[in-house]
Design a protein around this motif. Structure first.
Motif, short mmCIF file in Angstrom:
data_model
loop_
_atom_site.label_atom_id
_atom_site.label_comp_id
_atom_site.label_asym_id
_atom_site.label_seq_id
_atom_site.Cartn_x
_atom_site.Cartn_y
_atom_site.Cartn_z
N ALA A 25 -1.35 12.92 2.97
CA ALA A 25 -1.23 11.46 3.07
C ALA A 25 -0.25 10.92 2.04
N SER A 26 0.61 10.00 2.48
CA SER A 26 1.57 9.36 1.59
C SER A 26 1.60 7.87 1.87
N ALA A 27 1.73 7.07 0.81
CA ALA A 27 1.82 5.62 0.95
C ALA A 27 2.24 5.02 -0.38
N GLU A 28 2.94 3.90 -0.31
CA GLU A 28 3.26 3.12 -1.50
C GLU A 28 2.54 1.78 -1.38
N ILE A 29 1.52 1.61 -2.22
CA ILE A 29 0.64 0.45 -2.13
C ILE A 29 0.98 -0.51 -3.25
N PRO A 30 1.37 -1.74 -2.93
CA PRO A 30 1.73 -2.68 -4.00
C PRO A 30 0.52 -3.01 -4.87
N GLY A 31 0.70 -2.88 -6.19
CA GLY A 31 -0.38 -3.17 -7.11
C GLY A 31 -0.36 -4.58 -7.63
N ASP A 32 0.65 -5.36 -7.24
CA ASP A 32 0.76 -6.73 -7.72
C ASP A 32 0.55 -7.75 -6.62
N ARG A 33 0.04 -7.31 -5.47
CA ARG A 33 -0.25 -8.21 -4.35
C ARG A 33 -1.72 -8.05 -3.97
N ILE A 34 -2.16 -8.81 -2.99
CA ILE A 34 -3.55 -8.69 -2.52
C ILE A 34 -3.52 -7.81 -1.28
N THR A 35 -3.83 -6.56 -1.47
CA THR A 35 -3.64 -5.54 -0.43
C THR A 35 -4.98 -5.07 0.11
N GLY A 36 -5.08 -5.00 1.42
CA GLY A 36 -6.30 -4.52 2.07
C GLY A 36 -6.10 -3.16 2.68
N ILE A 37 -7.08 -2.27 2.46
CA ILE A 37 -7.08 -0.93 3.06
C ILE A 37 -8.26 -0.88 4.03
N LEU A 38 -7.98 -0.86 5.31
CA LEU A 38 -9.03 -0.85 6.33
C LEU A 38 -9.32 0.57 6.76
N GLY A 39 -10.59 0.93 6.81
CA GLY A 39 -10.99 2.25 7.28
C GLY A 39 -12.35 2.19 7.92
N ALA A 40 -12.59 3.07 8.86
CA ALA A 40 -13.91 3.17 9.47
C ALA A 40 -14.92 3.64 8.43
N PRO A 41 -16.22 3.36 8.65
CA PRO A 41 -17.22 3.92 7.75
C PRO A 41 -17.07 5.44 7.65
N ARG A 42 -17.16 5.95 6.42
CA ARG A 42 -17.07 7.38 6.13
C ARG A 42 -15.67 7.95 6.43
N SER A 43 -14.66 7.09 6.39
CA SER A 43 -13.30 7.56 6.64
C SER A 43 -12.59 8.01 5.37
N GLY A 44 -13.17 7.73 4.21
CA GLY A 44 -12.54 8.12 2.95
C GLY A 44 -12.13 6.96 2.07
N LYS A 186 -8.92 -10.56 6.25
CA LYS A 186 -8.32 -11.82 6.70
C LYS A 186 -8.53 -12.93 5.68
N ARG A 187 -9.65 -12.88 4.99
CA ARG A 187 -9.97 -13.94 4.02
C ARG A 187 -9.06 -13.88 2.80
N TYR A 188 -8.71 -12.64 2.37
CA TYR A 188 -8.03 -12.51 1.08
C TYR A 188 -6.61 -11.94 1.14
N CYS A 189 -6.31 -11.04 2.04
CA CYS A 189 -5.18 -10.13 1.85
C CYS A 189 -3.88 -10.59 2.51
N THR A 190 -2.78 -10.11 1.92
CA THR A 190 -1.44 -10.38 2.45
C THR A 190 -0.74 -9.11 2.91
N ASP A 191 -1.19 -7.96 2.45
CA ASP A 191 -0.61 -6.66 2.81
C ASP A 191 -1.73 -5.76 3.32
N PHE A 192 -1.39 -4.85 4.26
CA PHE A 192 -2.45 -4.10 4.93
C PHE A 192 -2.05 -2.64 5.14
N PHE A 193 -3.07 -1.77 5.00
CA PHE A 193 -2.93 -0.35 5.32
C PHE A 193 -4.17 0.10 6.08
N VAL A 194 -4.05 1.23 6.74
CA VAL A 194 -5.15 1.79 7.54
C VAL A 194 -5.35 3.25 7.15
N ILE A 195 -6.60 3.64 6.96
CA ILE A 195 -6.95 5.06 6.83
C ILE A 195 -7.34 5.56 8.22
#
Length: 241
Positions: A25-44, A186-195
Protein backbone atom coordinates in the motif's frame (compact mmCIF):
# COMPACT_ATOMS: atom_id res chain seq x y z
CA UNK A 1 3.49 17.87 6.53
CA UNK A 2 2.62 14.69 4.65
CA UNK A 3 2.26 11.21 6.12
CA UNK A 4 3.70 8.95 3.45
CA UNK A 5 2.97 5.23 3.15
CA UNK A 6 5.40 3.64 0.68
CA UNK A 7 4.91 0.03 -0.42
CA UNK A 8 3.63 -0.98 3.03
CA UNK A 9 3.03 -4.62 3.85
CA UNK A 10 1.44 -5.53 7.19
CA UNK A 11 0.00 -8.71 8.63
CA UNK A 12 -1.39 -9.30 12.10
CA UNK A 13 -1.80 -12.37 14.26
CA UNK A 14 0.31 -15.32 15.23
CA UNK A 15 2.35 -17.54 12.93
CA UNK A 16 -0.37 -20.18 12.74
CA UNK A 17 -3.02 -17.62 11.73
CA UNK A 18 -1.89 -14.46 9.96
CA UNK A 19 -4.30 -11.83 8.68
CA UNK A 20 -3.20 -9.70 5.74
CA UNK A 21 -3.99 -6.01 6.31
CA UNK A 22 -1.89 -4.13 3.74
CA UNK A 23 -0.13 -5.46 0.66
CA UNK A 24 2.18 -2.96 -1.04
CA UNK A 25 0.00 0.00 0.00
CA UNK A 26 1.19 3.50 -0.90
CA UNK A 27 -0.37 6.91 -0.27
CA UNK A 28 0.56 10.49 0.52
CA UNK A 29 -1.83 11.76 3.18
CA UNK A 30 -1.82 15.49 3.93
CA UNK A 31 -1.09 16.11 7.59
CA UNK A 32 -2.12 19.76 7.52
CA UNK A 33 -5.68 19.29 6.22
CA UNK A 34 -8.80 17.57 7.54
CA UNK A 35 -8.45 14.18 5.90
CA UNK A 36 -10.86 11.26 6.14
CA UNK A 37 -9.88 7.60 5.70
CA UNK A 38 -12.96 5.48 5.01
CA UNK A 39 -12.82 1.73 5.51
CA UNK A 40 -15.21 -1.11 6.16
CA UNK A 41 -15.31 -2.55 9.69
CA UNK A 42 -12.21 -4.73 10.27
CA UNK A 43 -10.57 -3.41 7.10
CA UNK A 44 -7.44 -2.18 8.88
CA UNK A 45 -8.36 1.35 9.99
CA UNK A 46 -6.93 0.99 13.50
CA UNK A 47 -3.85 -0.74 12.10
CA UNK A 48 -3.34 2.15 9.68
CA UNK A 49 -3.79 4.63 12.54
CA UNK A 50 -1.19 2.76 14.59
CA UNK A 51 1.18 2.73 11.61
CA UNK A 52 0.63 6.47 11.24
CA UNK A 53 1.61 7.23 14.84
CA UNK A 54 4.46 4.70 14.88
CA UNK A 55 2.89 2.39 17.44
CA UNK A 56 3.39 -0.53 15.04
CA UNK A 57 5.87 -0.91 12.21
CA UNK A 58 5.33 -2.25 8.70
CA UNK A 59 6.55 -5.73 7.91
CA UNK A 60 8.00 -4.18 4.74
CA UNK A 61 7.96 -0.71 3.28
CA UNK A 62 7.96 2.55 5.22
CA UNK A 63 5.74 5.14 6.89
CA UNK A 64 7.22 8.63 7.10
CA UNK A 65 5.72 11.46 9.13
CA UNK A 66 6.37 15.06 8.14
CA UNK A 67 4.59 16.50 11.17
CA UNK A 68 4.19 15.85 14.89
CA UNK A 69 1.28 13.42 15.07
CA UNK A 70 -0.81 12.74 18.15
CA UNK A 71 -1.82 9.51 19.78
CA UNK A 72 -5.42 8.58 18.82
CA UNK A 73 -7.89 10.97 20.42
CA UNK A 74 -10.07 9.41 23.13
CA UNK A 75 -7.52 6.69 23.74
CA UNK A 76 -7.77 5.95 27.44
CA UNK A 77 -4.99 3.40 27.21
CA UNK A 78 -2.36 6.18 27.03
CA UNK A 79 -3.10 6.86 30.71
CA UNK A 80 -1.51 4.76 33.43
CA UNK A 81 -4.17 3.86 35.99
CA UNK A 82 -1.70 4.01 38.87
CA UNK A 83 -0.69 7.61 38.08
CA UNK A 84 -2.76 10.72 38.69
CA UNK A 85 -4.06 12.76 35.76
CA UNK A 86 -1.46 15.40 36.61
CA UNK A 87 1.34 12.81 36.50
CA UNK A 88 0.01 11.26 33.28
CA UNK A 89 -0.12 14.64 31.58
CA UNK A 90 3.38 15.55 32.76
CA UNK A 91 4.69 12.28 31.32
CA UNK A 92 2.94 12.80 27.96
CA UNK A 93 4.30 16.34 27.73
CA UNK A 94 7.84 15.10 28.34
CA UNK A 95 7.44 12.42 25.65
CA UNK A 96 6.33 14.97 23.05
CA UNK A 97 8.61 17.78 24.19
CA UNK A 98 6.14 20.30 25.65
CA UNK A 99 6.10 22.32 28.86
CA UNK A 100 3.58 20.49 31.07
CA UNK A 101 2.58 23.50 33.20
CA UNK A 102 0.23 25.33 30.77
CA UNK A 103 -1.16 22.05 29.43
CA UNK A 104 -1.99 20.71 32.89
CA UNK A 105 -3.57 24.05 33.77
CA UNK A 106 -5.68 24.00 30.61
CA UNK A 107 -6.89 20.43 31.22
CA UNK A 108 -7.70 21.15 34.88
CA UNK A 109 -9.75 24.23 34.01
CA UNK A 110 -11.45 22.86 30.89
CA UNK A 111 -12.53 19.60 32.56
CA UNK A 112 -13.27 21.11 35.99
CA UNK A 113 -11.57 18.02 37.39
CA UNK A 114 -10.74 19.61 40.75
CA UNK A 115 -9.56 17.07 43.33
CA UNK A 116 -9.47 14.30 40.71
CA UNK A 117 -6.30 15.78 39.21
CA UNK A 118 -4.35 14.26 42.10
CA UNK A 119 -6.15 10.92 42.48
CA UNK A 120 -4.92 7.75 40.76
CA UNK A 121 -6.56 7.54 37.34
CA UNK A 122 -8.21 4.22 38.16
CA UNK A 123 -10.10 5.92 41.03
CA UNK A 124 -11.43 8.80 38.94
CA UNK A 125 -15.17 8.63 38.28
CA UNK A 126 -16.17 7.74 34.73
CA UNK A 127 -17.54 11.12 33.68
CA UNK A 128 -14.44 12.95 34.86
CA UNK A 129 -12.17 10.31 33.28
CA UNK A 130 -13.92 10.82 29.95
CA UNK A 131 -13.48 14.59 30.14
CA UNK A 132 -9.80 14.16 31.04
CA UNK A 133 -9.05 11.67 28.26
CA UNK A 134 -10.68 13.76 25.53
CA UNK A 135 -9.25 17.05 26.70
CA UNK A 136 -5.72 15.72 27.20
CA UNK A 137 -5.15 15.00 23.52
CA UNK A 138 -6.51 18.30 22.30
CA UNK A 139 -4.63 20.23 24.99
CA UNK A 140 -1.25 19.21 23.53
CA UNK A 141 -0.46 21.33 20.43
CA UNK A 142 0.11 18.56 17.90
CA UNK A 143 0.50 19.43 14.24
CA UNK A 144 -1.70 16.51 13.16
CA UNK A 145 -4.40 14.96 15.34
CA UNK A 146 -5.27 11.29 14.80
CA UNK A 147 -8.89 10.16 15.24
CA UNK A 148 -9.76 6.46 15.26
CA UNK A 149 -13.59 6.59 15.01
CA UNK A 150 -14.22 8.82 18.06
CA UNK A 151 -13.62 12.54 17.79
CA UNK A 152 -15.85 13.77 20.66
CA UNK A 153 -16.71 12.47 24.11
CA UNK A 154 -18.57 13.23 27.29
CA UNK A 155 -22.08 14.54 27.68
CA UNK A 156 -24.14 17.66 28.24
CA UNK A 157 -22.40 21.00 28.52
CA UNK A 158 -18.94 19.41 28.28
CA UNK A 159 -19.83 17.80 24.94
CA UNK A 160 -20.81 21.23 23.62
CA UNK A 161 -17.50 22.73 24.77
CA UNK A 162 -15.65 19.78 23.24
CA UNK A 163 -17.29 20.57 19.89
CA UNK A 164 -15.95 24.12 20.13
CA UNK A 165 -12.48 22.87 21.12
CA UNK A 166 -12.28 20.52 18.13
CA UNK A 167 -13.41 23.31 15.79
CA UNK A 168 -10.71 25.56 17.24
CA UNK A 169 -8.00 22.93 16.74
CA UNK A 170 -9.13 22.38 13.16
CA UNK A 171 -8.26 26.01 12.46
CA UNK A 172 -4.61 25.54 13.41
CA UNK A 173 -3.77 21.85 12.87
CA UNK A 174 -4.48 18.93 10.57
CA UNK A 175 -6.65 15.92 11.36
CA UNK A 176 -6.59 12.38 9.97
CA UNK A 177 -9.89 10.67 10.76
CA UNK A 178 -10.20 6.88 10.38
CA UNK A 179 -13.80 5.69 10.29
CA UNK A 180 -16.46 3.48 8.72
CA UNK A 181 -18.96 6.35 8.83
CA UNK A 182 -19.49 8.48 5.69
CA UNK A 183 -21.53 11.03 7.65
CA UNK A 184 -18.62 11.68 10.01
CA UNK A 185 -16.38 12.45 7.03
CA UNK A 186 -19.02 14.65 5.39
CA UNK A 187 -19.27 16.65 8.61
CA UNK A 188 -15.56 17.41 8.93
CA UNK A 189 -13.31 16.42 6.04
CA UNK A 190 -11.98 18.05 2.89
CA UNK A 191 -9.71 15.23 1.63
CA UNK A 192 -10.58 11.54 1.35
CA UNK A 193 -8.97 8.11 1.05
CA UNK A 194 -10.35 4.57 1.03
CA UNK A 195 -8.93 1.36 2.49
CA UNK A 196 -9.94 -1.38 0.06
CA UNK A 197 -8.45 -4.72 -0.97
CA UNK A 198 -5.39 -4.17 1.26
CA UNK A 199 -4.60 -0.90 -0.53
CA UNK A 200 -5.09 2.84 0.14
CA UNK A 201 -6.82 4.80 -2.64
CA UNK A 202 -7.55 8.54 -2.94
CA UNK A 203 -11.16 9.61 -3.49
CA UNK A 204 -12.49 12.92 -4.77
CA UNK A 205 -15.54 12.96 -2.48
CA UNK A 206 -17.16 10.94 0.29
CA UNK A 207 -19.69 9.63 -2.22
CA UNK A 208 -16.86 8.38 -4.44
CA UNK A 209 -15.32 6.65 -1.42
CA UNK A 210 -18.62 4.95 -0.56
CA UNK A 211 -19.12 3.93 -4.19
CA UNK A 212 -15.74 2.22 -4.22
CA UNK A 213 -16.49 0.24 -1.04
CA UNK A 214 -20.18 -0.35 -1.61
CA UNK A 215 -22.84 1.06 0.71
CA UNK A 216 -23.24 -2.30 2.45
CA UNK A 217 -19.62 -2.08 3.67
CA UNK A 218 -19.92 1.19 5.59
CA UNK A 219 -21.50 1.88 8.96
CA UNK A 220 -22.99 5.15 10.10
CA UNK A 221 -21.78 6.67 13.34
CA UNK A 222 -21.46 10.07 14.97
CA UNK A 223 -17.85 9.78 16.14
CA UNK A 224 -19.05 10.49 19.67
CA UNK A 225 -18.87 8.35 22.81
CA UNK A 226 -20.45 8.96 26.22
CA UNK A 227 -17.83 7.50 28.50
CA UNK A 228 -14.49 5.73 28.96
CA UNK A 229 -14.17 3.23 31.79
CA UNK A 230 -11.15 2.47 33.97
CA UNK A 231 -9.72 0.05 31.39
CA UNK A 232 -9.78 2.70 28.67
CA UNK A 233 -12.72 1.03 26.91
CA UNK A 234 -15.62 3.01 25.49
CA UNK A 235 -18.98 3.09 27.29
CA UNK A 236 -22.11 4.41 25.62
CA UNK A 237 -25.26 4.84 27.66
CA UNK A 238 -27.42 5.79 24.70
CA UNK A 239 -29.38 2.86 23.29
CA UNK A 240 -29.69 2.79 19.51
CA UNK A 241 -33.00 4.06 18.26
Amino acid sequence: MTVTFKNVYKTLGRKAKRTLVFEGASAEIPGDRITGILGAPRSGKSTMANLTIGKVRPDRGSVRRGSLVSFPMASGVVFNGSLTPRENLAFLCRVFGFDPVPIIRFVRDFTEAGKWMDKPMREVDRDTRTRLVFTAGYAIPFETYIVDENILGGSGEFRERCVDLVAERMQTAGFIIYTSSPSLLKRYCTDFFVIDQHQIFPAATVDDAVARLGSDHVREGSGEVDGIDETGEEVNDVSPG
